[in-house]
Design a protein around this motif. Structure first.
Motif, PDB file in Angstrom:
ATOM      1  N   ILE A  31      25.379 -38.013  -6.466  1.00  0.00           N
ATOM      2  CA  ILE A  31      26.105 -37.868  -7.536  1.00  0.00           C
ATOM      3  C   ILE A  31      26.248 -36.192  -7.765  1.00  0.00           C
ATOM      4  CG2 ILE A  31      26.189 -37.992 -10.035  1.00  0.00           C
ATOM      5  CD1 ILE A  31      26.729 -40.616  -8.751  1.00  0.00           C
ATOM      6  N   THR A  32      27.785 -35.943  -7.947  1.00  0.00           N
ATOM      7  CA  THR A  32      27.858 -34.463  -8.263  1.00  0.00           C
ATOM      8  C   THR A  32      27.984 -34.053  -9.851  1.00  0.00           C
ATOM      9  OG1 THR A  32      30.356 -34.712  -8.095  1.00  0.00           O
ATOM     10  CG2 THR A  32      29.134 -34.302  -6.072  1.00  0.00           C
ATOM     11  N   SER A  33      28.418 -34.981 -10.748  1.00  0.00           N
ATOM     12  CA  SER A  33      28.441 -34.791 -12.036  1.00  0.00           C
ATOM     13  C   SER A  33      28.066 -36.012 -12.791  1.00  0.00           C
ATOM     14  CB  SER A  33      29.710 -33.995 -12.536  1.00  0.00           C
ATOM     15  OG  SER A  33      30.915 -34.939 -12.238  1.00  0.00           O
ATOM     16  N   ILE A  34      27.620 -35.882 -14.026  1.00  0.00           N
ATOM     17  CA  ILE A  34      27.518 -37.122 -14.732  1.00  0.00           C
ATOM     18  C   ILE A  34      27.706 -36.954 -16.242  1.00  0.00           C
ATOM     19  CG2 ILE A  34      25.123 -36.818 -15.014  1.00  0.00           C
ATOM     20  CD1 ILE A  34      26.694 -40.191 -14.233  1.00  0.00           C
ATOM     21  N   THR A  35      28.492 -37.983 -16.960  1.00  0.00           N
ATOM     22  CA  THR A  35      28.367 -37.945 -18.297  1.00  0.00           C
ATOM     23  C   THR A  35      27.988 -39.244 -19.175  1.00  0.00           C
ATOM     24  OG1 THR A  35      30.554 -36.675 -18.247  1.00  0.00           O
ATOM     25  CG2 THR A  35      30.057 -37.708 -20.509  1.00  0.00           C
ATOM     26  N   MET A  36      26.579 -38.913 -19.900  1.00  0.00           N
ATOM     27  CA  MET A  36      25.964 -40.028 -20.358  1.00  0.00           C
ATOM     28  C   MET A  36      26.868 -40.808 -21.576  1.00  0.00           C
ATOM     29  SD  MET A  36      23.153 -40.026 -18.617  1.00  0.00           S
ATOM     30  CE  MET A  36      22.337 -39.076 -17.513  1.00  0.00           C
ATOM     31  N   PRO A  37      26.818 -41.935 -21.637  1.00  0.00           N
ATOM     32  CA  PRO A  37      27.533 -42.694 -22.689  1.00  0.00           C
ATOM     33  C   PRO A  37      26.717 -42.077 -24.275  1.00  0.00           C
ATOM     34  CG  PRO A  37      26.767 -44.133 -20.962  1.00  0.00           C
ATOM     35  CD  PRO A  37      26.141 -43.112 -20.766  1.00  0.00           C
ATOM     36  N   VAL A  67      25.890 -31.133  -9.810  1.00  0.00           N
ATOM     37  CA  VAL A  67      26.249 -29.730 -10.386  1.00  0.00           C
ATOM     38  C   VAL A  67      26.190 -29.518 -11.739  1.00  0.00           C
ATOM     39  CG1 VAL A  67      28.100 -27.979 -10.514  1.00  0.00           C
ATOM     40  CG2 VAL A  67      27.454 -29.225  -8.429  1.00  0.00           C
ATOM     41  N   SER A  68      26.607 -30.703 -12.591  1.00  0.00           N
ATOM     42  CA  SER A  68      26.844 -30.511 -14.118  1.00  0.00           C
ATOM     43  C   SER A  68      26.475 -31.859 -14.754  1.00  0.00           C
ATOM     44  CB  SER A  68      27.971 -30.203 -14.619  1.00  0.00           C
ATOM     45  OG  SER A  68      29.189 -31.167 -14.154  1.00  0.00           O
ATOM     46  N   VAL A  69      25.755 -31.793 -15.998  1.00  0.00           N
ATOM     47  CA  VAL A  69      25.408 -32.962 -16.619  1.00  0.00           C
ATOM     48  C   VAL A  69      25.816 -32.776 -18.178  1.00  0.00           C
ATOM     49  CG1 VAL A  69      23.215 -34.054 -17.469  1.00  0.00           C
ATOM     50  CG2 VAL A  69      23.257 -33.385 -15.060  1.00  0.00           C
ATOM     51  N   LYS A  70      26.282 -33.939 -18.736  1.00  0.00           N
ATOM     52  CA  LYS A  70      26.338 -33.860 -20.125  1.00  0.00           C
ATOM     53  C   LYS A  70      25.543 -35.108 -20.646  1.00  0.00           C
ATOM     54  CE  LYS A  70      31.239 -32.074 -20.361  1.00  0.00           C
ATOM     55  NZ  LYS A  70      32.739 -32.524 -20.849  1.00  0.00           N
ATOM     56  N   LEU A  71      24.542 -34.678 -21.259  1.00  0.00           N
ATOM     57  CA  LEU A  71      23.675 -35.581 -21.898  1.00  0.00           C
ATOM     58  C   LEU A  71      23.886 -36.268 -23.198  1.00  0.00           C
ATOM     59  CD1 LEU A  71      20.431 -33.418 -21.048  1.00  0.00           C
ATOM     60  CD2 LEU A  71      20.937 -35.751 -20.070  1.00  0.00           C
ATOM     61  N   SER A  72      23.389 -37.569 -23.618  1.00  0.00           N
ATOM     62  CA  SER A  72      23.558 -38.133 -24.953  1.00  0.00           C
ATOM     63  C   SER A  72      22.315 -37.568 -25.714  1.00  0.00           C
ATOM     64  CB  SER A  72      23.285 -39.489 -24.795  1.00  0.00           C
ATOM     65  OG  SER A  72      22.253 -39.895 -24.236  1.00  0.00           O
ATOM     66  N   ASP A  73      22.163 -37.935 -27.091  1.00  0.00           N
ATOM     67  CA  ASP A  73      21.314 -37.512 -27.831  1.00  0.00           C
ATOM     68  C   ASP A  73      19.883 -38.199 -27.599  1.00  0.00           C
ATOM     69  OD1 ASP A  73      21.801 -39.719 -28.927  1.00  0.00           O
ATOM     70  OD2 ASP A  73      22.590 -38.825 -30.971  1.00  0.00           O
ATOM     71  N   THR A  74      19.721 -38.815 -26.762  1.00  0.00           N
ATOM     72  CA  THR A  74      18.315 -39.478 -26.455  1.00  0.00           C
ATOM     73  C   THR A  74      17.357 -38.421 -26.032  1.00  0.00           C
ATOM     74  OG1 THR A  74      17.065 -41.084 -25.361  1.00  0.00           O
ATOM     75  CG2 THR A  74      18.772 -40.281 -24.026  1.00  0.00           C
ATOM     76  N   SER A  75      16.123 -38.582 -25.991  1.00  0.00           N
ATOM     77  CA  SER A  75      15.090 -37.561 -25.309  1.00  0.00           C
ATOM     78  C   SER A  75      15.273 -37.551 -23.955  1.00  0.00           C
ATOM     79  CB  SER A  75      13.813 -38.017 -25.789  1.00  0.00           C
ATOM     80  OG  SER A  75      13.435 -37.694 -27.012  1.00  0.00           O
ATOM     81  N   ILE A  76      15.092 -36.568 -23.416  1.00  0.00           N
ATOM     82  CA  ILE A  76      15.096 -36.081 -21.902  1.00  0.00           C
ATOM     83  C   ILE A  76      13.943 -36.415 -21.166  1.00  0.00           C
ATOM     84  CG2 ILE A  76      15.636 -34.480 -19.932  1.00  0.00           C
ATOM     85  CD1 ILE A  76      17.553 -32.958 -22.234  1.00  0.00           C
TER      86      ILE A  76
END
Length: 260
Positions: A123-129, A147-156
């Protein structure tokens, strides 16, 4: 285990609109390149296609809600998997080691992604629902092309992005409360991180070994910072609030800081 270890099996067609594929059904069918899945009920069973090293593309049926544990583990040639909008959970190590899988679109209804689900994938990039409620430990660990990650507001979770050596961009939204131990350990390409105001706890070794990390912006309301959070970050400057725990932490560990 109906076809498990059938190493000469190359393709499978179902002549019914629905079928039950049990656990380990096609495990280690190393020559299997294609399969047209009918309705399989609510879940792709555990280990159903684990070790199918020649499998290249999969389109999952529209009524599916869950991908089972290790379902596509070590499908090393898998480059495309289309997930249905009905999907709500991806279980432990479901796509572990799918090194040719560079892209995946997560449906908006997915709310559980369990431990190691995409570990060592391509995986090169991911956007969490946005509705994601639970993310498991090691979920993207050792994804060296990420390379890039957009997280949701759940704990990491712990070790979530451990050793993601190409990771340069992380978007942590307001709403995240906890960044757990070693979450970004060894992310050598990470340069700058802004921690939102909602974060109140950062665990141990979260950014340890992030050798290119130069800037971390820390909110005032942080209540806890674990040990060796920034060990090995030799070029780092922390941006902190005056008289905050973050300032005291920087002073204790002799980390350069700027008061904002």
């Amino acid at each position: 285990m109906a076809f498990s270890n059938c190493t000469s099996l190359e393709s499978v067609e179902f002549h019914t609109s629905s079928a039950e594929i049990g656990a380990h059904a096609f495990e280690y069918c190393s020559s299997l390149t294609s399969i047209e899945l009918p309705s399989v009920g609510y879940c792709v069973a555990d280990y159903a296609f684990s070790g199918c090293q020649s499998l290249e593309e999969v389109e999952l049926p529209d009524d599916l809600s869950s991908i089972g544990e290790h379902a596509f583990e070590r499908c090393t040639n898998l480059s495309s998997i289309i997930l249905p909008e009905s999907l709500t959970s991806i279980r432990e190590y479901a796509l572990w080691g799918c090194e040719n899988l560079t892209h995946i679109d997560l449906p908006k209804r997915v709310d559980y992604i369990n431990e190691g689900a995409f570990k060592e994938s391509g995986i090169t990039s991911i956007t969490m629902p946005s509705g994601l409620s639970s993310l498991g430990s090691q979920v993207f660990s050792n994804c060296e092309n990420l390379v890039s990650v957009k997280l949701s507001d759940t704990s990491i979770p712990e070790r979530a992005f451990e050793e993601c050596k190409s990771l340069r961009e992380v978007n942590i939204p307001n709403g995240v409360g906890i960044i757990n131990n070693s979450a970004f350990y060894g992310c050598e390409s990470l340069n700058s991180v802004s921690i939102p105001e909602s974060v109140f706890l950062i665990g141990s070794a979260v950014f340890k070994g992030c050798t290119e990390l130069e800037e971390v912006y820390l909110p005032y309301r942080i209540l806890g910072l674990g040990s060796v959070v920034f060990q090995g970050c030799d070029n780092l400057t922390l941006y902190v609030s005056e008289n905050s725990l973050s300032q005291k932490y920087a002073e204790f560990y002799d980390i350069p800081y700027v008061v904002e």
